[in-house]
Design an enzyme around this catalytic site. Structure first.
Site, mmCIF file in Angstrom:
data_model
loop_
_atom_site.group_PDB
_atom_site.id
_atom_site.type_symbol
_atom_site.label_atom_id
_atom_site.label_comp_id
_atom_site.label_asym_id
_atom_site.label_seq_id
_atom_site.Cartn_x
_atom_site.Cartn_y
_atom_site.Cartn_z
ATOM 1 N N HIS A 86 0.861 -1.188 0.000
ATOM 2 C CA HIS A 86 0.000 0.000 0.000
ATOM 3 C C HIS A 86 0.900 1.243 0.000
ATOM 4 C CE1 HIS A 86 -2.907 2.984 1.341
ATOM 5 N NE2 HIS A 86 -3.842 2.156 0.904
ATOM 6 N N GLU A 134 -3.962 3.069 -6.814
ATOM 7 C CA GLU A 134 -4.396 4.253 -6.045
ATOM 8 C C GLU A 134 -3.366 5.366 -6.187
ATOM 9 O OE1 GLU A 134 -4.879 3.230 -1.917
ATOM 10 O OE2 GLU A 134 -6.648 2.027 -2.301
HETATM 11 O O1 G3P Z 1 -6.789 1.305 0.370
HETATM 12 C C1 G3P Z 1 -7.777 2.255 0.210
HETATM 13 C C2 G3P Z 1 -7.316 3.589 0.559
HETATM 14 O O2 G3P Z 1 -5.955 3.871 0.456
HETATM 15 C C3 G3P Z 1 -8.140 4.696 -0.006
HETATM 16 O O3 G3P Z 1 -8.256 5.581 1.027
HETATM 17 O O4 G3P Z 1 -9.404 7.234 2.368
HETATM 18 O O5 G3P Z 1 -8.910 7.673 -0.027
HETATM 19 O O6 G3P Z 1 -10.658 6.012 0.573
HETATM 20 P P1 G3P Z 1 -9.380 6.698 0.989
#
Ligand code: G3P
Length: 209
Positions: A86, A134
């Site tokens: 992550h 992400e």
């Molecule tokens: O793994 C999911 C996460 O990193 C996304 O975080 O708070 O942007 O939904 P958020």
């Protein structure tokens, strides 16, 4: 196609708060994947039917080492798998490779995160069970990857052979819909669920029943 939904508890929720959140998520859909701290796996597995993932494991073998979380440990607590790499817990590529190998050896699924398409293409070669892209700058923010980088999702769809999920800033049904329309198989979400008063309602809103 029904979206795959992953809820990352991060360090927002632990102990009884994590168990309570997990129960609420289960009421929405027991097929949702949750990523929890290693210390919460046992209890959440016992109290729900959710697919429980550790947020991290180390590649070390059993033996003399202190303070690591072994794949065997989370497997024996009945985790389905582990999140790896992550953006808040980055691994060097060779470490990631060894860790996926260790997960495979003990029968844990791997959910590997990538911060860019370039990294995702490298990770795809390691054949994880799930690949989640992400953009780190959007993680934890109010602007979603679907709203601000739809072209990235389209590009990922074109270049990657394996299925993928996207995450970062996801907070609405529209975000999920856009991600799916552009080729993702699902989404990963954290703050929009972990940090709200009524996570069950928010989650229902995201998946629209
Ligand atoms: O793994 C999911 C996460 O990193 C996304 O975080 O708070 O942007 O939904 P958020």
């Amino acid at each position: 196609m029904k979206p795959i939904i992953m809820v990352n508890f991060k360090t927002y929720k632990q102990g009884s708060d994590a168990v309570n959140l997990a129960k609420k998520i289960e009421r929405v859909d027991k097929n949702i994947l949750v990523g929890v701290q290693a210390s919460d796996i046992y209890e959440i597995v016992k109290k729900t039917k959710l697919k429980v993932y550790s947020q991290h494991v180390d590649y070390l073998e059993t033996g003399r080492a202190t303070g690591f979380v072994l794949p065997e440990a989370v497997k024996s607590d009945k985790a389905v798998g582990s999140f790896l790499n992550h953006s808040e817990h980055k691994l060097k590529f060779d470490v990631l490779k060894k860790t996926i190998k260790r997960c495979n050896a003990v029968g844990l699924k791997s959910v590997v995160f990538a911060s860019s398409l370039k990294e995702a293409l490298k990770i795809e070669k390691l054949k994880p069970n799930y690949l989640v892209i992400e953009p780190p700058e959007l993680v934890g923010g109010k602007l979603s990857v679907s709203e601000s980088k739809p072209e990235l999702i389209e590009k990922i769809k074109k270049k990657l052979k394996m299925k993928f999920l996207v995450g970062a800033g996801i907070h609405s049904f529209e975000d999920v819909k856009i991600a799916m329309r552009l080729g993702a198989s699902g989404i990963a979400v954290s703050s929009a669920i972990c940090n709200v008063k009524n996570p069950e309602k928010k989650l229902r809103e995201l998946v629209k029943g």
